[in-house]
Design an enzyme around this catalytic site. Structure first.
Site, PDB file in Angstrom:
ATOM      1  N   GLU A   1       0.817  -1.208   0.000  1.00 53.75           N
ATOM      2  CA  GLU A   1       0.000   0.000   0.000  1.00 53.75           C
ATOM      3  C   GLU A   1       0.858   1.269   0.000  1.00 53.75           C
ATOM      4  O   GLU A   1       0.565   2.218  -0.717  1.00 53.75           O
ATOM      5  CB  GLU A   1      -0.905  -0.026   1.250  1.00 53.75           C
ATOM      6  CG  GLU A   1      -1.707   1.236   1.494  1.00 53.75           C
ATOM      7  CD  GLU A   1      -3.070   1.200   0.832  1.00 53.75           C
ATOM      8  OE1 GLU A   1      -3.365   0.208   0.148  1.00 53.75           O
ATOM      9  OE2 GLU A   1      -3.823   2.164   1.017  1.00 53.75           O
ATOM     10  N   ASP A   2       1.919   1.272   0.778  1.00 49.89           N
ATOM     11  CA  ASP A   2       2.637   2.530   1.036  1.00 49.89           C
ATOM     12  C   ASP A   2       4.070   2.587   0.510  1.00 49.89           C
ATOM     13  O   ASP A   2       4.783   3.540   0.775  1.00 49.89           O
ATOM     14  CB  ASP A   2       2.644   2.807   2.551  1.00 49.89           C
ATOM     15  CG  ASP A   2       1.244   3.096   3.077  1.00 49.89           C
ATOM     16  OD1 ASP A   2       0.465   3.711   2.336  1.00 49.89           O
ATOM     17  OD2 ASP A   2       0.936   2.696   4.218  1.00 49.89           O
TER      18      ASP A   2
END
Ligand code: MN
Length: 487
Positions: free
Chosen positions: A78-79
């Site tokens: 996600e990051d």
């Protein structure tokens, strides 16, 4: 929030996990550390620290190694620039699948009550596929709450409310009492700051004298059990979580003299028969309060919770609650569904009973997802105290505990509610305020000439749907009698 390094986490892990597991966990740590390199959290600490805290929260539940690893990796796809495929390559399909699940879940954002139904549905579908994903999400959320101070006020409130409305009812239903308590307390402060301060004051004011009484009582119980030759694993005092206290405080109309378990004595006995024997000994020393003895061993709560509860007039005239359970029951109460994956009890074994339970829940959620009104009214209570009743044609209707034939009628259709005159349950006529029980077959008799609901019904209906319809009707009719003013 205290800082955490991998070295510190390792010290905690070494108590539970084997050397070969630690090798794998360390590999995941290094992988995550590299992926998140240079990233900072809003709280000003490095991103990897958030991953370490998430892993620590999971390790405290003594969960198996793959879950700890997925916890360390949970924010990578996600990051960071590192894709899921790289995780799959390094750590295998099982861990990659869990991380994928968390990534999907993180796309759920709270957008007020209208989105709530959809959120809930996603959570449950994800859970039915793999409950481990939900556990990681909880561990992640706990650390996010613990660092909320770094976020703007509106975001704090939103995350805190979302936790109390979506996450913790699920934690409760899964029986993860300890994690539920920690999540609730961390969120409570931001969701209802004034109430939090008030509760904190009450607890701090009332705790010392109760603690004093409890200390004396623990000594007495220990010596008496020894004398009688009853073995126990542990006896200690536990203080109630703030949010749990707050809920009781509201339940008893802010009368704190009704709340007996601000502090409680916990006896972890060696066997079920020792639990009952200990209860007898306690009632021999202190007088029990009538109506407060609860046998949750013979009758477990719906989430599997088992214990004997009693409240006694203890030392210094303090009323003290006492909870008695075996070690297995204790682990069930603290870890709930997570207890079945307990690291030391072997790998990823879950009982058939649990899998069945999760499937039932998922089916149920899918079923009620089409009925927003029902869900909306249920909100926080959604997973607790529901009853299942039947229409004469055999459709299952799900209602809150204490619901009446009027609630049932409105659930079927507003017109049936507005025109209902009689209820027949299992072929017997009952009053409209009769409390429904699980498995009841309910037939509603209507009168098409009836003008509308009786406002008196508001005194006993339990569902929001019923309440709203009755109130709307009442207000409409009332307005008819308001004299029209002319200038
Ligand atoms: Mn995270």
């Amino acid at each position: 929030m205290t800082s955490l390094t991998y070295r510190q986490l390792k010290t905690i892990l070494e108590k539970t996990y084997s050397k070969s597991d630690l090798v794998l966990i360390e590999k995941a740590y290094k992988f995550a550390d590299k992926a998140h390199e240079g990233q900072m959290r809003a709280s000003g600490v490095t991103y990897i620290e958030h991953c370490l805290h998430t892993a620590k929260n999971l390790a405290e539940l003594k969960l198996p190694t793959p879950i700890i690893i997925a916890g360390l990796l949970h924010d990578v796809p996600e990051d960071t620039q590192t894709p899921l495929s790289a995780i799959k390559k390094e750590f295998g399909a099982e861990i990659a699948k869990m991380v994928e699940g968390i990534t999907k879940l993180s796309n759920i954002k709270y957008r007020g009550i209208d989105r709530y139904v959809e959120n809930l549905r996603k959570m449950f579908i994800a859970m039915a596929q793999d409950i481990r994903v939900i556990l990681i999400k909880f561990a992640d959320r706990l650390h996010n709450l613990q660092t909320l101070y770094a976020l703007p006020a509106d975001k704090q409130k939103r995350i805190a409310l979302e936790t109390l409305e979506i996450y913790t009812p699920i934690a409760n239903r899964l029986g993860i009492g300890e994690l539920q308590g920690r999540l609730e307390d961390a969120a409570f402060k931001y969701a209802y700051p004034d109430e939090y301060i008030k509760i904190e004051q009450i607890i701090k004011k009332n705790l010392p004298q109760k603690q004093k009484a409890l200390e004396i009582m623990i000594k007495k119980v220990k010596s008496q059990l020894d004398k009688e030759g009853i073995k126990y694993y542990n006896i200690y005092g536990r203080t109630k979580h703030y949010y749990s206290f707050y809920r009781k405080y509201l339940k008893y109309n802010k009368d704190i003299s009704q709340i007996y378990d601000l502090i409680a004595m916990r006896i972890i006995a060696n066997s079920v028969s020792d639990c009952y024997a200990a209860l007898g000994i306690i009632h021999n020393i202190w007088k029990p309060i009538a109506g407060r003895i609860k046998d949750h061993i013979a009758q477990p709560k719906p989430n599997g919770y088992q214990s004997l509860h009693t409240a006694v007039f203890g030392e210094n005239k303090e009323i003290i609650e006492i909870q008695i359970r075996t070690k297995e029951m204790h682990e069930q109460a603290e870890f709930g569904i997570a207890a079945h994956w307990n690291y030391k009890e072997s790998g990823n074994k879950t009982t058939d009973k649990n899998i069945q339970w999760v499937n039932d829940l998922a089916t149920w959620i899918k079923k009620i997802k089409d009925n927003d009104a029902l869900l909306e009214g249920a909100k926080i209570d959604i997973f607790q105290n529901r009853i299942f009743v039947f229409t004469p044609r055999g459709d299952v209707i799900d209602l809150p505990d204490g619901a009446t034939p009027v609630d049932f009628a409105y659930h079927i259709h507003s017109d049936i509610g507005n025109k209902c005159t009689q209820a027949i349950i299992n072929n017997q006529q009952v009053a409209l305020d009769h409390k429904l029980k699980n498995g009841d077959i309910i037939q509603i008799v209507t009168d098409k000439n009836r003008k509308g609901p009786n406002p008196e019904w508001l005194k006993f209906v339990k569902t929001r749907t019923a309440r709203q319809h009755i109130e709307t009707f009442k207000n409409k009719n009332w307005k008819k009698f308001i004299p029209k003013f002319t200038k």
